[in-house]
Design a protein around this motif. Structure first.
Motif, PDB file in Angstrom:
ATOM      1  N   MET A 133      23.519  29.449  56.211  1.00 45.27           N
ATOM      2  CA  MET A 133      23.844  30.867  56.079  1.00 45.27           C
ATOM      3  C   MET A 133      25.169  31.049  55.347  1.00 45.27           C
ATOM      4  SD  MET A 133      24.655  33.808  58.949  1.00 45.27           S
ATOM      5  CE  MET A 133      23.074  33.802  59.763  1.00 45.27           C
ATOM      6  N   LEU A 134      26.161  30.227  55.696  1.00 41.84           N
ATOM      7  CA  LEU A 134      27.469  30.312  55.045  1.00 41.84           C
ATOM      8  C   LEU A 134      27.355  29.994  53.555  1.00 41.84           C
ATOM      9  CD1 LEU A 134      30.550  30.601  55.174  1.00 41.84           C
ATOM     10  CD2 LEU A 134      30.665  28.177  55.827  1.00 41.84           C
ATOM     11  N   LEU A 135      26.634  28.920  53.214  1.00 45.22           N
ATOM     12  CA  LEU A 135      26.462  28.544  51.804  1.00 45.22           C
ATOM     13  C   LEU A 135      25.731  29.638  51.024  1.00 45.22           C
ATOM     14  CD1 LEU A 135      25.514  24.762  52.184  1.00 45.22           C
ATOM     15  CD2 LEU A 135      27.682  25.716  51.355  1.00 45.22           C
ATOM     16  N   ALA A 136      24.743  30.251  51.656  1.00 50.62           N
ATOM     17  CA  ALA A 136      23.997  31.330  51.000  1.00 50.62           C
ATOM     18  C   ALA A 136      24.903  32.527  50.720  1.00 50.62           C
ATOM     19  CB  ALA A 136      22.815  31.752  51.868  1.00 50.62           C
ATOM     20  N   HIS A 137      25.754  32.875  51.685  1.00 55.32           N
ATOM     21  CA  HIS A 137      26.666  33.996  51.495  1.00 55.32           C
ATOM     22  C   HIS A 137      27.696  33.697  50.402  1.00 55.32           C
ATOM     23  CE1 HIS A 137      26.021  36.811  55.082  1.00 55.32           C
ATOM     24  NE2 HIS A 137      24.992  35.993  55.053  1.00 55.32           N
ATOM     25  N   ILE A 138      28.196  32.474  50.372  1.00 53.50           N
ATOM     26  CA  ILE A 138      29.139  32.092  49.314  1.00 53.50           C
ATOM     27  C   ILE A 138      28.485  32.234  47.952  1.00 53.50           C
ATOM     28  CG2 ILE A 138      30.440  30.162  48.322  1.00 53.50           C
ATOM     29  CD1 ILE A 138      30.820  29.124  51.196  1.00 53.50           C
ATOM     30  N   THR A 139      27.243  31.769  47.852  1.00 48.01           N
ATOM     31  CA  THR A 139      26.525  31.780  46.572  1.00 48.01           C
ATOM     32  C   THR A 139      26.346  33.188  46.024  1.00 48.01           C
ATOM     33  OG1 THR A 139      25.318  29.768  47.195  1.00 48.01           O
ATOM     34  CG2 THR A 139      24.397  31.091  45.412  1.00 48.01           C
ATOM     35  N   PHE A 140      25.898  34.126  46.869  1.00 50.32           N
ATOM     36  CA  PHE A 140      25.643  35.472  46.329  1.00 50.32           C
ATOM     37  C   PHE A 140      26.923  36.306  46.226  1.00 50.32           C
ATOM     38  CE2 PHE A 140      25.186  36.913  50.776  1.00 50.32           C
ATOM     39  CZ  PHE A 140      25.762  38.170  50.729  1.00 50.32           C
ATOM     40  N   ASN A 141      28.033  35.838  46.808  1.00 47.58           N
ATOM     41  CA  ASN A 141      29.296  36.570  46.698  1.00 47.58           C
ATOM     42  C   ASN A 141      30.087  36.225  45.436  1.00 47.58           C
ATOM     43  OD1 ASN A 141      29.266  38.219  48.968  1.00 47.58           O
ATOM     44  ND2 ASN A 141      30.109  36.633  50.296  1.00 47.58           N
ATOM     45  N   ILE A 142      29.923  34.999  44.941  1.00 45.21           N
ATOM     46  CA  ILE A 142      30.724  34.544  43.800  1.00 45.21           C
ATOM     47  C   ILE A 142      30.611  35.467  42.578  1.00 45.21           C
ATOM     48  CG2 ILE A 142      30.933  32.702  42.077  1.00 45.21           C
ATOM     49  CD1 ILE A 142      30.423  30.697  44.340  1.00 45.21           C
ATOM     50  N   PRO A 143      29.402  35.887  42.154  1.00 51.06           N
ATOM     51  CA  PRO A 143      29.325  36.757  40.965  1.00 51.06           C
ATOM     52  C   PRO A 143      30.110  38.063  41.105  1.00 51.06           C
ATOM     53  CG  PRO A 143      27.164  35.886  41.523  1.00 51.06           C
ATOM     54  CD  PRO A 143      28.064  35.523  42.642  1.00 51.06           C
ATOM     55  N   TYR A 144      30.171  38.634  42.304  1.00 47.85           N
ATOM     56  CA  TYR A 144      30.920  39.875  42.506  1.00 47.85           C
ATOM     57  C   TYR A 144      32.426  39.653  42.332  1.00 47.85           C
ATOM     58  CZ  TYR A 144      26.552  41.747  44.341  1.00 47.85           C
ATOM     59  OH  TYR A 144      25.240  42.165  44.474  1.00 47.85           O
ATOM     60  N   VAL A 145      32.897  38.493  42.776  1.00 48.60           N
ATOM     61  CA  VAL A 145      34.313  38.166  42.587  1.00 48.60           C
ATOM     62  C   VAL A 145      34.614  37.987  41.104  1.00 48.60           C
ATOM     63  CG1 VAL A 145      36.143  36.520  43.120  1.00 48.60           C
ATOM     64  CG2 VAL A 145      34.442  37.080  44.863  1.00 48.60           C
ATOM     65  N   VAL A 146      33.744  37.284  40.397  1.00 50.20           N
ATOM     66  CA  VAL A 146      33.930  37.077  38.954  1.00 50.20           C
ATOM     67  C   VAL A 146      34.003  38.417  38.232  1.00 50.20           C
ATOM     68  CG1 VAL A 146      32.893  36.143  36.853  1.00 50.20           C
ATOM     69  CG2 VAL A 146      32.836  34.812  38.964  1.00 50.20           C
ATOM     70  N   LEU A 147      33.098  39.326  38.566  1.00 50.15           N
ATOM     71  CA  LEU A 147      33.065  40.639  37.919  1.00 50.15           C
ATOM     72  C   LEU A 147      34.292  41.485  38.269  1.00 50.15           C
ATOM     73  CD1 LEU A 147      29.283  41.555  38.340  1.00 50.15           C
ATOM     74  CD2 LEU A 147      30.459  40.788  36.278  1.00 50.15           C
ATOM     75  N   SER A 148      34.934  41.226  39.400  1.00 49.83           N
ATOM     76  CA  SER A 148      36.131  41.968  39.795  1.00 49.83           C
ATOM     77  C   SER A 148      37.382  41.421  39.114  1.00 49.83           C
ATOM     78  CB  SER A 148      36.320  41.916  41.316  1.00 49.83           C
ATOM     79  OG  SER A 148      35.256  42.549  41.983  1.00 49.83           O
ATOM     80  N   VAL A 149      37.416  40.107  38.883  1.00 45.19           N
ATOM     81  CA  VAL A 149      38.613  39.466  38.324  1.00 45.19           C
ATOM     82  C   VAL A 149      38.648  39.547  36.794  1.00 45.19           C
ATOM     83  CG1 VAL A 149      39.864  37.276  38.138  1.00 45.19           C
ATOM     84  CG2 VAL A 149      38.833  37.938  40.311  1.00 45.19           C
ATOM     85  N   LEU A 150      37.492  39.463  36.157  1.00 47.90           N
ATOM     86  CA  LEU A 150      37.447  39.441  34.686  1.00 47.90           C
ATOM     87  C   LEU A 150      38.150  40.631  34.024  1.00 47.90           C
ATOM     88  CD1 LEU A 150      33.923  38.029  33.718  1.00 47.90           C
ATOM     89  CD2 LEU A 150      36.159  37.102  33.111  1.00 47.90           C
ATOM     90  N   PRO A 151      37.950  41.882  34.481  1.00 52.00           N
ATOM     91  CA  PRO A 151      38.650  43.009  33.843  1.00 52.00           C
ATOM     92  C   PRO A 151      40.175  42.882  33.899  1.00 52.00           C
ATOM     93  CG  PRO A 151      36.854  43.816  35.211  1.00 52.00           C
ATOM     94  CD  PRO A 151      36.996  42.357  35.507  1.00 52.00           C
ATOM     95  N   LYS A 152      40.708  42.338  34.990  1.00 50.99           N
ATOM     96  CA  LYS A 152      42.162  42.153  35.099  1.00 50.99           C
ATOM     97  C   LYS A 152      42.651  41.082  34.130  1.00 50.99           C
ATOM     98  CE  LYS A 152      42.975  45.255  38.142  1.00 50.99           C
ATOM     99  NZ  LYS A 152      43.786  46.443  37.775  1.00 50.99           N
ATOM    100  N   LEU A 153      41.838  40.057  33.907  1.00 50.60           N
ATOM    101  CA  LEU A 153      42.207  39.025  32.941  1.00 50.60           C
ATOM    102  C   LEU A 153      42.233  39.582  31.517  1.00 50.60           C
ATOM    103  CD1 LEU A 153      40.137  36.059  34.405  1.00 50.60           C
ATOM    104  CD2 LEU A 153      42.620  36.146  34.221  1.00 50.60           C
ATOM    105  N   LYS A 154      41.297  40.494  31.230  1.00 51.46           N
ATOM    106  CA  LYS A 154      41.262  41.100  29.896  1.00 51.46           C
ATOM    107  C   LYS A 154      42.465  42.008  29.649  1.00 51.46           C
ATOM    108  CE  LYS A 154      36.216  40.979  29.483  1.00 51.46           C
ATOM    109  NZ  LYS A 154      34.965  41.773  29.337  1.00 51.46           N
ATOM    110  N   GLN A 155      43.070  42.518  30.737  1.00 50.67           N
ATOM    111  CA  GLN A 155      44.233  43.395  30.602  1.00 50.67           C
ATOM    112  C   GLN A 155      45.547  42.635  30.400  1.00 50.67           C
ATOM    113  OE1 GLN A 155      44.283  45.972  34.036  1.00 50.67           O
ATOM    114  NE2 GLN A 155      42.272  46.837  33.590  1.00 50.67           N
ATOM    115  N   LEU A 156      45.510  41.305  30.548  1.00 49.06           N
ATOM    116  CA  LEU A 156      46.724  40.519  30.378  1.00 49.06           C
ATOM    117  C   LEU A 156      47.188  40.565  28.922  1.00 49.06           C
ATOM    118  CD1 LEU A 156      45.998  37.291  32.472  1.00 49.06           C
ATOM    119  CD2 LEU A 156      47.534  39.154  33.051  1.00 49.06           C
ATOM    120  N   PRO A 157      48.500  40.545  28.690  1.00 47.73           N
ATOM    121  CA  PRO A 157      49.008  40.509  27.309  1.00 47.73           C
ATOM    122  C   PRO A 157      48.534  39.243  26.589  1.00 47.73           C
ATOM    123  CG  PRO A 157      50.767  41.021  28.864  1.00 47.73           C
ATOM    124  CD  PRO A 157      49.573  40.613  29.678  1.00 47.73           C
TER     125      PRO A 157
END
Length: 260
Positions: A133-157
């Motif tokens: 159950m823990l591994l399954a939750h980690i797996t489906f959560n990772i894409p949401y984290v990636v999508l949240s972090v990428l816009p902030k990386l694009k805003q970096l100078p």
């Protein structure tokens, strides 16, 4: 004309909020109802809250839910942040391909992801339970984290890493002291989204757990066959109040930081 439009907009907004929050307030109200039935009001009581803390099945399911959500969201945040940094540094078709692969679990129906993970665990002879159950939750959560972090990386100078290294900073130091602090809001957002998705999930949990390991959503589903107990009303009311308090504290902190 403008005044009438404004009145209509306000009425529309009020109706939307009523539609969204009326079920929650009804649930909270009947958590104090002396009757098990939600069809009639028989008086004010706290007995369902008392019985909630004496119900070992619900408390055990709640603890499992919170533990899985915290561990899964924390691990997914670390993996997702590192993945987002790696994807951001890529260029060309490889980056586009990885972004499309990252979108797939988000767009994919939960039932497909759940069955796919279950088959994978069975293929590797893993006993279905807490770990799966823990591994399954980690797996489906990772894409949401990636999508949240990428816009902030694009805003970096541009060339901020090269500038830091030109001043003598090593790559690890640059990551810890330059990159991570600037993308911190995206990391926190990714963690909160992952935590919320994990607590809310039912389908992936249902297909990837075993006997004796039950989270809150599975427990409520099993109760629905026999009738929802009033203790669930009490539990969801407490969860709603907790989230509301945390949200108010978070907004207050952001307002104080803004004033500074």
């Amino acid at each position: 004309m403008v005044k009438a439009k404004k009145i209509f907009s306000n009425i529309y907004l009020i109706l939307i909020f009523i539609f969204l929050y009326a079920p929650i307030f009804a649930l909270a109200l009947f958590s104090f109802n002396d009757s098990k039935s939600m069809a009639r009001w028989q008086g004010f009581t706290f007995k369902w809250y008392q019985q909630l803390f004496n119900n070992d099945r619900i408390i055990s399911a709640l603890i499992t839910t919170v533990v899985v959500a915290i561990l899964a969201s924390a691990i997914a945040t670390v993996i997702g942040t590192i993945s987002a940094i790696g994807i951001d540094r890529m260029r060309g078709p490889k980056k586009a391909m990885l972004l499309n692969i990252n979108y797939l679990p988000v767009l994919n129906p939960d039932i497909v992801t759940a069955i796919g993970l279950m088959i994978l665990f069975i293929f590797f002879n893993m006993k279905l339970g807490f770990l799966t159950m823990l591994l399954a939750h980690i797996t489906f959560n990772i894409p949401y984290v990636v999508l949240s972090v990428l816009p902030k990386l694009k805003q970096l100078p541009d060339n901020v890493e090269e500038a830091a290294m030109d001043l003598g900073a090593k790559p690890i130091y640059t990551l810890r002291k330059v990159i991570l602090p600037q993308i911190k809001p995206g990391i926190i957002s990714g963690f909160l989204i992952a935590f919320t998705m994990s607590i809310d999930d039912f389908i992936i949990s249902f297909f990837n757990t075993g006997n004796g390991v039950t989270n809150l959503s599975i427990e409520v589903y099993s109760m629905a066959k026999r009738g929802i107990k009033p203790e669930i009303n009490a539990l969801t009311t407490l969860m709603f109040i907790t989230v509301l308090i945390l949200l108010l504290l978070s907004n207050r902190k952001q307002a104080m930081v803004g004033k500074e």
